[in-house]
Write a protein that holds these residues in place. Sequence first.
Motif, PDB file in Angstrom:
ATOM      1  N   GLY A 106       0.311  -1.386  -0.705  1.00 41.03           N
ATOM      2  CA  GLY A 106       0.655   0.120  -0.880  1.00 41.03           C
ATOM      3  C   GLY A 106       0.576   1.185   0.124  1.00 41.03           C
ATOM      4  O   GLY A 106       0.234   2.461   0.673  1.00 41.03           O
ATOM      5  N   ILE A 107       2.308   0.986  -0.689  1.00 38.05           N
ATOM      6  CA  ILE A 107       2.842   1.950  -0.650  1.00 38.05           C
ATOM      7  C   ILE A 107       3.060   2.755  -3.024  1.00 38.05           C
ATOM      8  O   ILE A 107       3.010   1.770  -2.941  1.00 38.05           O
ATOM      9  CB  ILE A 107       4.305   2.045  -0.109  1.00 38.05           C
ATOM     10  N   SER A 108       3.859   3.162  -2.328  1.00 36.04           N
ATOM     11  CA  SER A 108       4.351   3.678  -3.736  1.00 36.04           C
ATOM     12  C   SER A 108       5.177   3.159  -4.139  1.00 36.04           C
ATOM     13  O   SER A 108       6.382   3.077  -3.244  1.00 36.04           O
ATOM     14  CB  SER A 108       4.336   5.310  -4.454  1.00 36.04           C
ATOM     15  N   PRO A 109       5.653   2.427  -5.560  1.00 29.16           N
ATOM     16  CA  PRO A 109       7.352   2.336  -5.700  1.00 29.16           C
ATOM     17  C   PRO A 109       8.050   3.279  -5.351  1.00 29.16           C
ATOM     18  O   PRO A 109       9.334   2.219  -5.048  1.00 29.16           O
ATOM     19  CB  PRO A 109       7.168   2.045  -7.370  1.00 29.16           C
ATOM     20  N   GLU A 110       8.181   4.577  -5.634  1.00 27.79           N
ATOM     21  CA  GLU A 110       9.872   5.458  -5.339  1.00 27.79           C
ATOM     22  C   GLU A 110       9.638   5.400  -4.009  1.00 27.79           C
ATOM     23  O   GLU A 110      10.839   5.336  -3.656  1.00 27.79           O
ATOM     24  CB  GLU A 110       8.874   6.707  -6.036  1.00 27.79           C
ATOM     25  N   PHE A 111       8.278   5.526  -2.882  1.00 25.38           N
ATOM     26  CA  PHE A 111       8.449   5.111  -1.164  1.00 25.38           C
ATOM     27  C   PHE A 111       9.395   3.966  -1.291  1.00 25.38           C
ATOM     28  O   PHE A 111      10.295   4.379  -0.309  1.00 25.38           O
ATOM     29  CB  PHE A 111       7.637   5.853  -1.149  1.00 25.38           C
ATOM     30  N   LEU A 112       9.166   2.940  -1.613  1.00 21.07           N
ATOM     31  CA  LEU A 112       9.365   1.894  -1.460  1.00 21.07           C
ATOM     32  C   LEU A 112      10.734   1.828  -1.654  1.00 21.07           C
ATOM     33  O   LEU A 112      11.526   1.347  -1.123  1.00 21.07           O
ATOM     34  CB  LEU A 112       8.794   0.398  -2.335  1.00 21.07           C
ATOM     35  N   SER A 113      11.540   2.387  -2.439  1.00 19.88           N
ATOM     36  CA  SER A 113      12.735   2.410  -3.562  1.00 19.88           C
ATOM     37  C   SER A 113      13.875   3.496  -2.013  1.00 19.88           C
ATOM     38  O   SER A 113      14.119   2.929  -1.459  1.00 19.88           O
ATOM     39  CB  SER A 113      13.197   2.992  -4.518  1.00 19.88           C
ATOM     40  N   LYS A 114      12.704   3.870  -1.873  1.00 16.76           N
ATOM     41  CA  LYS A 114      13.862   4.818  -0.547  1.00 16.76           C
ATOM     42  C   LYS A 114      13.751   4.391   0.619  1.00 16.76           C
ATOM     43  O   LYS A 114      14.881   4.312   1.315  1.00 16.76           O
ATOM     44  CB  LYS A 114      12.850   6.428  -0.814  1.00 16.76           C
ATOM     45  N   VAL A 115      12.914   3.647   1.430  1.00 14.50           N
ATOM     46  CA  VAL A 115      12.815   3.038   1.891  1.00 14.50           C
ATOM     47  C   VAL A 115      13.732   2.207   1.830  1.00 14.50           C
ATOM     48  O   VAL A 115      14.609   1.769   2.851  1.00 14.50           O
ATOM     49  CB  VAL A 115      11.429   2.034   2.403  1.00 14.50           C
ATOM     50  N   ARG A 116      14.309   1.668   1.087  1.00  8.88           N
ATOM     51  CA  ARG A 116      15.182   0.133   1.068  1.00  8.88           C
ATOM     52  C   ARG A 116      17.038   1.111   0.959  1.00  8.88           C
ATOM     53  O   ARG A 116      17.500   0.311   1.506  1.00  8.88           O
ATOM     54  CB  ARG A 116      15.005  -0.557  -0.644  1.00  8.88           C
ATOM     55  N   ALA A 117      16.875   2.150   0.656  1.00  5.83           N
ATOM     56  CA  ALA A 117      18.408   2.982   0.295  1.00  5.83           C
ATOM     57  C   ALA A 117      18.338   2.967   1.741  1.00  5.83           C
ATOM     58  O   ALA A 117      19.453   2.907   2.008  1.00  5.83           O
ATOM     59  CB  ALA A 117      17.782   3.852  -1.102  1.00  5.83           C
ATOM     60  N   LYS A 118      17.260   3.202   1.959  1.00  4.07           N
ATOM     61  CA  LYS A 118      17.416   3.733   3.572  1.00  4.07           C
ATOM     62  C   LYS A 118      17.452   2.960   4.457  1.00  4.07           C
ATOM     63  O   LYS A 118      18.888   2.979   5.412  1.00  4.07           O
ATOM     64  CB  LYS A 118      16.221   4.474   4.428  1.00  4.07           C
ATOM     65  N   MET A 119      17.799   1.637   4.427  1.00  2.00           N
ATOM     66  CA  MET A 119      17.416   0.339   4.797  1.00  2.00           C
ATOM     67  C   MET A 119      18.894  -0.135   5.041  1.00  2.00           C
ATOM     68  O   MET A 119      20.253  -0.759   5.928  1.00  2.00           O
ATOM     69  CB  MET A 119      16.183  -0.695   4.853  1.00  2.00           C
ATOM     70  N   THR A 120      19.460   0.146   3.465  1.00  4.36           N
ATOM     71  CA  THR A 120      21.039  -0.712   3.185  1.00  4.36           C
ATOM     72  C   THR A 120      21.902   0.636   3.712  1.00  4.36           C
ATOM     73  O   THR A 120      22.712   0.264   4.490  1.00  4.36           O
ATOM     74  CB  THR A 120      21.149  -0.875   1.251  1.00  4.36           C
ATOM     75  N   ARG A 121      21.474   2.397   4.170  1.00  4.96           N
ATOM     76  CA  ARG A 121      22.576   3.098   4.748  1.00  4.96           C
ATOM     77  C   ARG A 121      23.030   3.047   5.635  1.00  4.96           C
ATOM     78  O   ARG A 121      23.781   2.690   6.261  1.00  4.96           O
ATOM     79  CB  ARG A 121      21.966   4.447   3.714  1.00  4.96           C
ATOM     80  N   ALA A 122      21.585   2.512   6.339  1.00  6.83           N
ATOM     81  CA  ALA A 122      21.804   2.068   7.723  1.00  6.83           C
ATOM     82  C   ALA A 122      22.219   0.611   7.702  1.00  6.83           C
ATOM     83  O   ALA A 122      22.725   0.410   9.439  1.00  6.83           O
ATOM     84  CB  ALA A 122      20.332   1.935   8.657  1.00  6.83           C
ATOM     85  N   TYR A 123      23.400  -0.145   7.061  1.00  3.60           N
ATOM     86  CA  TYR A 123      24.251  -1.198   7.363  1.00  3.60           C
ATOM     87  C   TYR A 123      22.708  -2.399   8.036  1.00  3.60           C
ATOM     88  O   TYR A 123      22.115  -2.683   7.473  1.00  3.60           O
ATOM     89  CB  TYR A 123      25.031  -0.992   8.162  1.00  3.60           C
TER      90      TYR A 123
END
Lengths: 200, 200
Positions: free
Chosen positions: B183-200
């Motif tokens: 229930g979220i936009s594909p763009e936002f999921l992409s950003k969430v994933r980016a943030k999660m990998t940045r946080a190791y």
Amino acid sequence: MKVMALVNFDKINDHVCRCHSFSTKELDFFDSILQYKTIPKKSFLLQEGEICNFEAYVLKGCIRTFYVDQNGFEVILQFVIEDWWVSDIASFHNQVPSKLFIETLEDCELLILNPESKDRLLNELPYFERVFRLMVQRNLAATQNRLIDTISKSAQEKYEEFLVHYPTIPQRVAQHHIASYLGISPEFLSKVRAKMTRAY
Amino acid sequence: MKVMALVNFDKINDHVCRCHSFSTKELDFFDSILQYKTIPKKSFLLQEGEICNFEAYVLKGCIRTFYVDQNGFEVILQFVIEDWWVSDIASFHNQVPSKLFIETLEDCELLILNPESKDRLLNELPYFERVFRLMVQRNLAATQNRLIDTISKSAQEKYEEFLVHYPTIPQRVAQHHIASYLGISPEFLSKVRAKMTRAY
DNA sequence: CGCGGGTTTGATGATGCTCAAGCCCGGTGG
DNA sequence: CCACCGGGCTTGAGCATCATCAAACCCGCG
């Protein structure tokens, strides 16, 4: 026995006959298995961690089932009123601790099945399997529709949808409970309502 | 008959025996009623407006069921993989037009029940009522949990929850489908994933 | 009359969407 | 073998929706 005579089984008998036409004799057996109970308002029928040992048909009253998330926020799953069943099916059938709370919002009259009496019923009258399957199916369809609305609609649209779908509930429950059901904050629901009346 | 011999019924037989222990003979009857079918990927098993005339057990492959809202947005209800059933139960049982689409995402092997064969099965082997009731119950429990998550969790929490609950799905389906499920936009999921990998 | 729960209102801020552009990569045709 | 195409993923800027917090209000009830 005198007490039993005071209980009106017509509604629940009609209810199950919508799934399968049972004979008078079968209905009598069914009725004899049900346990009539009155519960004052603001009582908990079930609390998190307990094993749910009932499926209750609501003769009269109003009940909410809700979940408390890790931050202590309540999420209301259902409002249950006359002619509906309430239970935590997962806990009831698997005899595992429930994650839900079930609380009366008004004084209630219930007809109750416990696990043993339900077993007895299903062994005696196998067609009741179908009654309960249909019950769960209806619940699933409703929950799916609600999930879709929750995901794809705005707060105002969800509230409007709620009003057409459950027109009698708003008169019976507190507004912040409706907000909790819709998954929005009570303040925001208030603002949505204000905006809707301003727009005539 | 030769063809039937090629189909491996072990998995589905195990599956139903988790609900009730059926005899070899009963299982043979059950298997004989199932219809084996292979479907290429990107096919629709069901489209909005059609009446769903199947319950399909997935032997192999991956399927999505989704709803299209009034703005044309897809909301994915389920990903269905091996050892799960797929259907629009409401449409199937009430024989009413479906509001859902069901589409294969991979080449699929299915075992199919249609309304007549299911009736035949339930008349012959009433204990299968229980199999299907449990199936619906599990589905309801899962849908309720998902509703709670949808309401009470942030996008990142929902995605993390999805990963632990369905670890094999991300390797099999497009990321924008997962976004639609959450229930979220594909763009936002992409950003969430980016943030999660940045946080190791 | 005062208390208390529920509702309202307003200011501020976070979350997540939209739109647009760029990128990556597998597939296709020259 | 390379050039091109297209779908999906990513990134960024600006914006809408909705949450949070605090204060005021309303009203039934002791």
